[in-house]
Design a protein around this motif. Structure first.
Motif, PDB file in Angstrom:
ATOM      1  N   VAL A  41       0.847  -1.200   0.000  1.00 54.95           N
ATOM      2  CA  VAL A  41       0.000   0.000   0.000  1.00 54.95           C
ATOM      3  C   VAL A  41       0.880   1.247   0.000  1.00 54.95           C
ATOM      4  N   ALA A  76       1.018   3.719  -3.153  1.00 56.80           N
ATOM      5  CA  ALA A  76       0.543   5.089  -2.931  1.00 56.80           C
ATOM      6  C   ALA A  76       1.605   6.093  -3.349  1.00 56.80           C
ATOM      7  N   LEU A 111       1.289   8.896  -6.370  1.00 55.80           N
ATOM      8  CA  LEU A 111       1.461  10.326  -6.129  1.00 55.80           C
ATOM      9  C   LEU A 111       2.548  10.899  -7.029  1.00 55.80           C
ATOM     10  N   LEU A 151      -5.670   0.572  -5.683  1.00 52.41           N
ATOM     11  CA  LEU A 151      -4.635   1.516  -6.126  1.00 52.41           C
ATOM     12  C   LEU A 151      -4.096   1.097  -7.493  1.00 52.41           C
ATOM     13  N   SER A 154      -4.032   3.029 -11.174  1.00 51.62           N
ATOM     14  CA  SER A 154      -2.649   3.491 -11.287  1.00 51.62           C
ATOM     15  C   SER A 154      -2.309   4.043 -12.668  1.00 51.62           C
TER      16      SER A 154
END
Lengths: 257, 338
Positions: free
Chosen positions: B106, B110, B114, B174, B178
């Motif tokens: 995770v 993440a 970002l 995610l 992505s």
């Protein structure tokens, strides 16, 4: 003097079982048998005496000191416990298993001292395991692995030894062997308390007996006072005859069908 | 018999193997550098005339840190696995059993989403996020499993499975969103060492030192815990305290390793298992042997990953699973016969 004393000790699992207001002193030098029917609280009592279970009320003391407040290592240097059917999925040799009994005497990083090796040797010898030293613990029979657990407890050089049904599942010869060992240890000054399944063995080898019934102490004292026809009927609900052992004179129970 | 001699012999063989795979790891690559020159570069001896100026940089800046990172990651994962197995009294436990891997995933995913990977600090943002994610998941498991001051192994396992599954779903989510980073996320989850440099190595070193130190410090307690918690208690082990320390130490090892390499499975399961078969379960043998063998296994896997499809590279996690899986089955089968 009492090695272990229980003062008004209570313990319950949910609503179904309750050990209530137990007062009991395990005298120094005794060989105490704890008997009672299945579910009467024998094993729970032993776990309370060993400090593994914490009483919900009352106090357990080891040589006058509250057991719960003592560091684990200090307790394990005085008190050793042999539980029922402890198995492990990992490969340890008999010697490695017995050496674990020295754990309470060693600080971390410290390697075994000559005294530790001697204690392990002596424990192996007393339990009759000299031949088994390098054998894997996992491959042993029930009687042999029970002896390993006893040897591990002996390696702790304890003042008091607690055992939970050390002879269950063992054949007659092994039972006799283990009781002979316990008697000998007791003669040498070790205090022994064992939960026992077999009333006759308990009466034959123990100095004192405690009989539990439905979470309470029903009777305690010498085998002669505890093993009576009336008590056995009250504790186990069985109809029996009680007669003296042919050579030792201790009371022995015969089931009347 | 699993005597001292077997163990000593195993250490010698493992040390020799380690030397060989490390050397092979530094040797392998698109530019061929002779062994003699590699040894000269590694010992900082004067180089012979006409040695290409690039060679020392290739060896010292590219290949050596990569190989050493593989060594440390393999050692850390194996140590972590051996610890978890003793702690849970279960030979099937692995470093990821309490959710460290999904937490780390995770964190890494993440950070990638970002867009941190493309910044200058990117090379470190991802390891840092993965490390934090792994430890957070343990923190979650650790607080969820407490009741009345005790944490039973069963409640730890249940909380670990629940948290793992939940975080696994978060990772899937995610990954789903992505977009351009999809390939990067997927690759991270298959593990690898390409482009790892000295800074990566040094960033995981303190955590590995701390976690490894704590684990080795408790080798005897692990022997006792492997008999069961009640037994350990009777042998004088402060069970709850020791369990907590070992849990955090092994999570630290796993999280630090995974933060640098991405997910590499099977190492923590197979290596301690094989070492138990060779030399038994006593942790004063098992822990150092697993650390050594784990290093050998991952360095060799990384070598294989680079060589098989050269110049293309396979993810190392794939290699460890493809090699480790059948090997594990073989061990199980052989053991049942024995």
């Amino acid at each position: 003097m009492a090695m272990i004393s229980l003062e008004k000790v209570s313990y319950s699992y949910g609503d179904s079982f309750r050990l209530a207001d137990i007062d009991l002193e395990v005298e120094k030098g005794t060989l105490l048998g704890i008997i009672g029917s299945n579910g009467s609280g024998k094993s729970t009592l032993l776990k309370l005496m060993a400090g593994y279970l914490v009483p919900q009320a009352g106090l357990v003391k080891l040589e006058g000191r509250p057991l719960g407040a003592m560091p684990r290592k200090a307790v394990a240097q005085k008190l050793a416990v042999v539980t029922q059917g402890a198995h492990s999925d990992f490969d340890f040799t008999v010697e490695e298993m017995v050496s674990l009994g020295r754990l309470p005497f060693l600080s971390r990083w410290q390697s075994e001292r000559p005294g530790d090796a001697r204690a392990v040797d002596l424990a192996l010898e007393r339990a009759g395991l000299d031949q088994f030293r390098h054998r894997p613990y996992k491959g042993l029979s029930g009687g042999e692995s029970q002896r390993v657990l006893i040897a591990r407890a002996l390696a702790q050089e304890p003042e008091i030894l607690l055992l939970d049904e050390p002879t269950t599942y063992l054949d007659l010869a092994y039972q006799q062997e283990i009781f002979t060992l316990l008697s000998r240890l007791n003669e040498d000054g070790m205090t022994v308390a064992a939960v026992l399944h077999d009333v006759n063995m308990a009466a034959l080898y123990c100095k004192d007996l405690v009989a539990l019934s439905r979470g309470e102490i029903f009777a305690k004292g010498s085998p002669e006072t505890v093993i009576t026809r009336e008590n056995i009927r009250a504790i186990y609900g069985s109809t029996v005859a009680v007669s003296p052992h042919p050579t030792r004179g201790r009371p022995q129970v015969t089931v009347l069908p | 018999m699993k005597g001292r001699r077997t163990r000593a012999a195993a250490f010698i063989v493992l040390a020799a193997l380690l030397f060989l795979v490390l050397l092979a790891g530094v040797l392998a690559g698109s530019v061929f550098i002779p062994v003699a020159d590699i040894l000269r570069i590694l010992t900082f001896s004067p180089l012979s005339e006409g040695t290409p100026a690039m060679w020392p940089a290739i060896v010292l800046r590219l290949r050596l840190p990569r190989v050493l990172a593989a060594l440390l990651v393999g050692s850390a994962l194996s140590l972590s696995g051996a610890t978890m197995q003793g702690l849970f009294k279960n030979p099937l436990a692995d470093p990821f059993i309490i959710g460290v891997s999904s937490g780390a995933s995770v964190g890494a995913a993440a950070a990638m989403l970002l867009g941190l990977a493309w910044t200058k600090a990117g090379a470190f943002a991802i390891p840092l996020a993965a490390f934090a994610g792994g430890l957070c998941s343990l923190f979650l498991v650790y607080s969820l499993s407490a009741s009345g001051g005790r944490r039973s192994t069963l409640s730890l396992l249940l909380a670990g499975t629940a948290v793992s599954t939940f975080l696994g779903a978060v990772v899937a989510l995610l990954t789903y969103f992505s977009g351009e980073q999809l390939q990067q996320v997927v690759f991270w989850m298959m593990g690898g060492f390409s482009g790892r440099n000295w800074l990566h190595l040094f960033s995981m070193l303190p955590w590995l030192g701390l976690g490894g130190g704590i684990v080795f410090w408790h080798a005897r307690d692990l022997d006792a815990l492997a008999q069961g918690e009640e037994q350990a208690y009777y042998l004088g082990v402060e069970v709850e305290r020791v369990k907590g320390r070992l849990l955090w130490a092994s999570a630290l090892l796993a999280a630090a390793a995974v933060s640098v390499s991405g997910l590499i499975g099977f190492v923590g399961l197979v290596v301690p298992h094989a070492m138990r078969i060779i030399g038994g379960g006593a942790h004063r043998w098992l822990l150092p042997a697993s650390a050594l063998a784990g290093g050998v296994f991952v360095v060799a896997s990384d070598l294989l990953a680079r060589v098989v499809l050269a110049p293309a590279e396979l993810p190392v996690g794939l290699v460890t699973a493809l090699v480790g899986g059948p090997f594990f089955l073989y061990l199980l089968k052989k053991r049942r016969v024995a």
